[in-house]
Scaffold this motif. Structure first.
Motif, PDB file in Angstrom:
ATOM      1  N   PRO A 123     -23.966  -6.869 -11.156  1.00 29.76           N
ATOM      2  CA  PRO A 123     -23.189  -5.974 -12.019  1.00 29.76           C
ATOM      3  C   PRO A 123     -21.959  -6.677 -12.574  1.00 29.76           C
ATOM      4  N   CYS A 124     -21.111  -5.907 -13.254  1.00 29.69           N
ATOM      5  CA  CYS A 124     -19.828  -6.417 -13.721  1.00 29.69           C
ATOM      6  C   CYS A 124     -18.719  -5.601 -13.065  1.00 29.69           C
ATOM      7  N   HIS A 125     -17.502  -5.784 -13.504  1.00 30.97           N
ATOM      8  CA  HIS A 125     -16.388  -4.916 -13.105  1.00 30.97           C
ATOM      9  C   HIS A 125     -15.546  -4.646 -14.349  1.00 30.97           C
ATOM     10  N   HIS A 126     -14.478  -3.878 -14.198  1.00 26.93           N
ATOM     11  CA  HIS A 126     -13.634  -3.516 -15.343  1.00 26.93           C
ATOM     12  C   HIS A 126     -12.225  -4.069 -15.159  1.00 26.93           C
ATOM     13  N   GLY A 127     -12.154  -5.363 -14.813  1.00 27.39           N
ATOM     14  CA  GLY A 127     -10.844  -5.940 -14.555  1.00 27.39           C
ATOM     15  C   GLY A 127     -10.364  -5.610 -13.156  1.00 27.39           C
ATOM     16  N   GLU A 128      -9.056  -5.757 -12.954  1.00 24.78           N
ATOM     17  CA  GLU A 128      -8.499  -5.642 -11.616  1.00 24.78           C
ATOM     18  C   GLU A 128      -7.640  -4.389 -11.445  1.00 24.78           C
ATOM     19  N   ILE A 129      -7.629  -3.898 -10.215  1.00 28.64           N
ATOM     20  CA  ILE A 129      -6.642  -2.915  -9.786  1.00 28.64           C
ATOM     21  C   ILE A 129      -5.399  -3.635  -9.282  1.00 28.64           C
ATOM     22  N   LEU A 130      -5.622  -4.737  -8.588  1.00 28.79           N
ATOM     23  CA  LEU A 130      -4.534  -5.505  -8.003  1.00 28.79           C
ATOM     24  C   LEU A 130      -4.916  -6.974  -8.012  1.00 28.79           C
ATOM     25  N   GLN A 131      -3.982  -7.819  -8.407  1.00 33.61           N
ATOM     26  CA  GLN A 131      -4.197  -9.261  -8.335  1.00 33.61           C
ATOM     27  C   GLN A 131      -2.856  -9.939  -8.097  1.00 33.61           C
ATOM     28  N   GLY A 132      -2.861 -10.916  -7.190  1.00 36.75           N
ATOM     29  CA  GLY A 132      -1.628 -11.631  -6.889  1.00 36.75           C
ATOM     30  C   GLY A 132      -1.865 -12.677  -5.826  1.00 36.75           C
TER      31      GLY A 132
ATOM     32  N   PRO B 156      -4.318 -16.665  -3.194  1.00 36.48           N
ATOM     33  CA  PRO B 156      -4.594 -15.784  -4.334  1.00 36.48           C
ATOM     34  C   PRO B 156      -5.710 -14.811  -3.976  1.00 36.48           C
ATOM     35  N   GLY B 157      -5.552 -13.563  -4.420  1.00 35.68           N
ATOM     36  CA  GLY B 157      -6.563 -12.555  -4.136  1.00 35.68           C
ATOM     37  C   GLY B 157      -6.557 -11.471  -5.191  1.00 35.68           C
ATOM     38  N   LEU B 158      -7.616 -10.671  -5.190  1.00 38.67           N
ATOM     39  CA  LEU B 158      -7.743  -9.597  -6.176  1.00 38.67           C
ATOM     40  C   LEU B 158      -8.591  -8.466  -5.636  1.00 38.67           C
ATOM     41  N   VAL B 159      -8.376  -7.299  -6.241  1.00 43.58           N
ATOM     42  CA  VAL B 159      -9.197  -6.111  -5.990  1.00 43.58           C
ATOM     43  C   VAL B 159      -9.701  -5.655  -7.348  1.00 43.58           C
ATOM     44  N   THR B 160     -11.013  -5.633  -7.537  1.00 40.62           N
ATOM     45  CA  THR B 160     -11.569  -5.283  -8.839  1.00 40.62           C
ATOM     46  C   THR B 160     -11.859  -3.788  -8.934  1.00 40.62           C
ATOM     47  N   LEU B 161     -11.922  -3.313 -10.181  1.00 39.22           N
ATOM     48  CA  LEU B 161     -12.283  -1.923 -10.461  1.00 39.22           C
ATOM     49  C   LEU B 161     -13.777  -1.877 -10.745  1.00 39.22           C
ATOM     50  N   PRO B 162     -14.565  -1.206  -9.911  1.00 37.36           N
ATOM     51  CA  PRO B 162     -16.019  -1.204 -10.125  1.00 37.36           C
ATOM     52  C   PRO B 162     -16.405  -0.455 -11.383  1.00 37.36           C
TER      53      PRO B 162
ATOM     54  N   LEU C  39       2.307  -3.797  -2.560  1.00 32.72           N
ATOM     55  CA  LEU C  39       1.245  -3.136  -3.312  1.00 32.72           C
ATOM     56  C   LEU C  39      -0.056  -3.109  -2.512  1.00 32.72           C
ATOM     57  N   ARG C  40      -0.311  -4.160  -1.771  1.00 28.31           N
ATOM     58  CA  ARG C  40      -1.494  -4.195  -0.902  1.00 28.31           C
ATOM     59  C   ARG C  40      -1.446  -3.060   0.104  1.00 28.31           C
ATOM     60  N   GLY C  41      -0.275  -2.855   0.723  1.00 27.96           N
ATOM     61  CA  GLY C  41      -0.133  -1.772   1.687  1.00 27.96           C
ATOM     62  C   GLY C  41      -0.298  -0.403   1.049  1.00 27.96           C
ATOM     63  N   LEU C  42       0.247  -0.235  -0.157  1.00 26.18           N
ATOM     64  CA  LEU C  42       0.106   1.040  -0.854  1.00 26.18           C
ATOM     65  C   LEU C  42      -1.354   1.309  -1.218  1.00 26.18           C
ATOM     66  N   LEU C  43      -2.069   0.267  -1.640  1.00 26.52           N
ATOM     67  CA  LEU C  43      -3.477   0.461  -1.991  1.00 26.52           C
ATOM     68  C   LEU C  43      -4.301   0.785  -0.755  1.00 26.52           C
ATOM     69  N   ARG C  44      -3.990   0.138   0.341  1.00 31.19           N
ATOM     70  CA  ARG C  44      -4.676   0.452   1.598  1.00 31.19           C
ATOM     71  C   ARG C  44      -4.475   1.929   1.951  1.00 31.19           C
ATOM     72  N   ARG C  45      -3.221   2.417   1.785  1.00 32.46           N
ATOM     73  CA  ARG C  45      -2.946   3.825   2.074  1.00 32.46           C
ATOM     74  C   ARG C  45      -3.670   4.741   1.084  1.00 32.46           C
ATOM     75  N   ALA C  46      -3.705   4.352  -0.202  1.00 30.16           N
ATOM     76  CA  ALA C  46      -4.378   5.164  -1.207  1.00 30.16           C
ATOM     77  C   ALA C  46      -5.854   5.332  -0.888  1.00 30.16           C
ATOM     78  N   VAL C  47      -6.490   4.255  -0.409  1.00 30.63           N
ATOM     79  CA  VAL C  47      -7.906   4.323  -0.059  1.00 30.63           C
ATOM     80  C   VAL C  47      -8.116   5.204   1.166  1.00 30.63           C
ATOM     81  N   SER C  48      -7.257   5.060   2.157  1.00 30.13           N
ATOM     82  CA  SER C  48      -7.444   5.817   3.401  1.00 30.13           C
ATOM     83  C   SER C  48      -7.192   7.305   3.199  1.00 30.13           C
ATOM     84  N   THR C  49      -6.320   7.655   2.254  1.00 32.16           N
ATOM     85  CA  THR C  49      -5.990   9.069   2.029  1.00 32.16           C
ATOM     86  C   THR C  49      -6.687   9.663   0.808  1.00 32.16           C
TER      87      THR C  49
END
Length: 349
Positions: A23-32, A42-48, A218-228
């Motif tokens: 598949p592809c993705h739609h860019g990133e939610i988070l990258q840094g 360096p790491g990233l989280v992509t938007l499926p 931002l990594r911590g906030l995204l982790r919380r967003a996923v868990s909640t």
């Protein structure tokens, strides 16, 4: 690498053939740049994004040199390198002599927009070669070979749907952020006139400790967003990451994109940090969602920002329930080299 049950190939004397898809993705939610055991990586989280993808067919030609790989369309050098690497791995696993072959790629991912088109080609090629040898390639092996083939890779080889922080230059997961992203509705668009971005030409960032601390927050906030299941918090993270990305990309329409998102009642925006694709993010549970999306579409067009397609990250939200219905495809991905020389276009609504 696990040998699989061999498939019967119809026709006497038919050459061994395998197919693969990615598949592809739609860019990133988070990258840094993030900390991994105290080491910066360096790491990233992509938007499926479901729908567009790359398909590959590989026909083995026994008796030819393993590096003798032809590829159609011509110029897909990364996929050809991936196929050659996979031949060595898969032939050894299958107990067969390695050989060259013919690789054919098809698909509908626009090139150069930051949607993982080259990674999709590479993974589809790796899977097609493995299929031709009747072996199953583990995701970790796919990731390792993908990085070898193209220097950096998106996490498109991971099929379980879990959001991950992925070290793209090493081909490994730094963190599984949780079981699934909160559902989102995404209004896709392109910045910079949709002109492709050559990621290798982007200037390197000078990373300071303060930058790493900001990315870790931002990594911590995204982790919380996923868990909640907090779509608004995902939007906050994506917008902050996109804003930091503008220090390199500098899209002139970015402020207008954010303004349109605010007026439409979106939870945020996201961009491809190595391309031109962007998205306005909505919580599907928001009131008057259709009206919000229509306001967003009108606002983007008023600012001259081309819209592409509206889609959802949640399989539970069907195409009929989307505010503007299913996207209509406009044809195949244009043939061309790994980085397109002319603006690529996504299938439009």
């Amino acid at each position: 690498m696990i040998p699989a049950a061999r498939r019967a190939v119809p026709g006497a004397g038919a050459l061994p053939t395998g197919t693969g898809y990615a598949p592809c993705h739609h860019g990133e939610i988070l990258q840094g740049v993030f900390l991994d055991g105290g080491v910066r990586r360096p790491g990233l989280v992509t938007l499926p994004m479901a729908g567009p993808g790359s398909r590959a067919e590989f026909v083995r030609r026994p008796g030819t040199a393993p590096q003798s790989i032809t590829v159609v369309p011509a110029g897909r050098h990364k996929a050809a390198r991936a196929a050659a690497l996979a031949v060595t791995e898969c032939a050894h696993a299958a107990g067969l002599p390695p050989c060259g072959g013919d690789l054919r790629l098809t698909g509908d991912i626009p090139v150069g927009l930051g949607m993982g088109s080259s990674t999709s080609d590479v993974i589809a090629a790796l899977r097609a070669v493995a299929d031709s040898y009747a072996v199953r390639m583990a995701p970790g092996t796919v990731a390792r070979l993908a990085v070898q083939a193209e220097t950096a890779s998106d996490p498109l080889m991971l099929d379980d749907g879990r959001p991950v922080l992925f070290a793209q230059r090493e081909g490994r997961v730094l963190e599984v952020l949780g079981p699934a992203l909160p559902p989102l509705v995404v209004v896709g668009c392109t910045l910079g006139g949709g002109a492709p971005v050559d990621t290798l030409s982007l200037p390197p960032d000078e990373v300071h400790d303060s930058d790493v601390r900001a990315w870790e927050r931002l990594r911590g906030l995204l982790r919380r967003a996923v868990s909640t299941g907090d779509a608004a918090l995902v939007g906050e993270v994506a917008t902050a990451s996109a804003r930091r990305g503008q220090l390199v990309l500098g899209h002139p329409e970015f402020d207008a994109l954010c303004a349109v998102a605010r007026r439409a009642g979106a939870v945020g925006v996201q961009i491809a940090h190595s391309g031109a694709v962007a998205g306005v993010l909505f919580d599907p549970a928001a009131t008057a969602l259709r009206r919000r999306v229509r306001r967003c579409l009108h606002g983007l067009r008023a600012h001259g920002i081309p819209t592409t397609r509206t889609f959802t990250t949640s399989p539970a939200l069907t195409a009929k329930e989307l505010p503007d219905g299913p996207a209509r495809r406009r044809g195949d991905r244009p043939a061309g080299p790994d980085t397109a020389r002319r603006p690529a276009r996504m299938p439009a609504l």
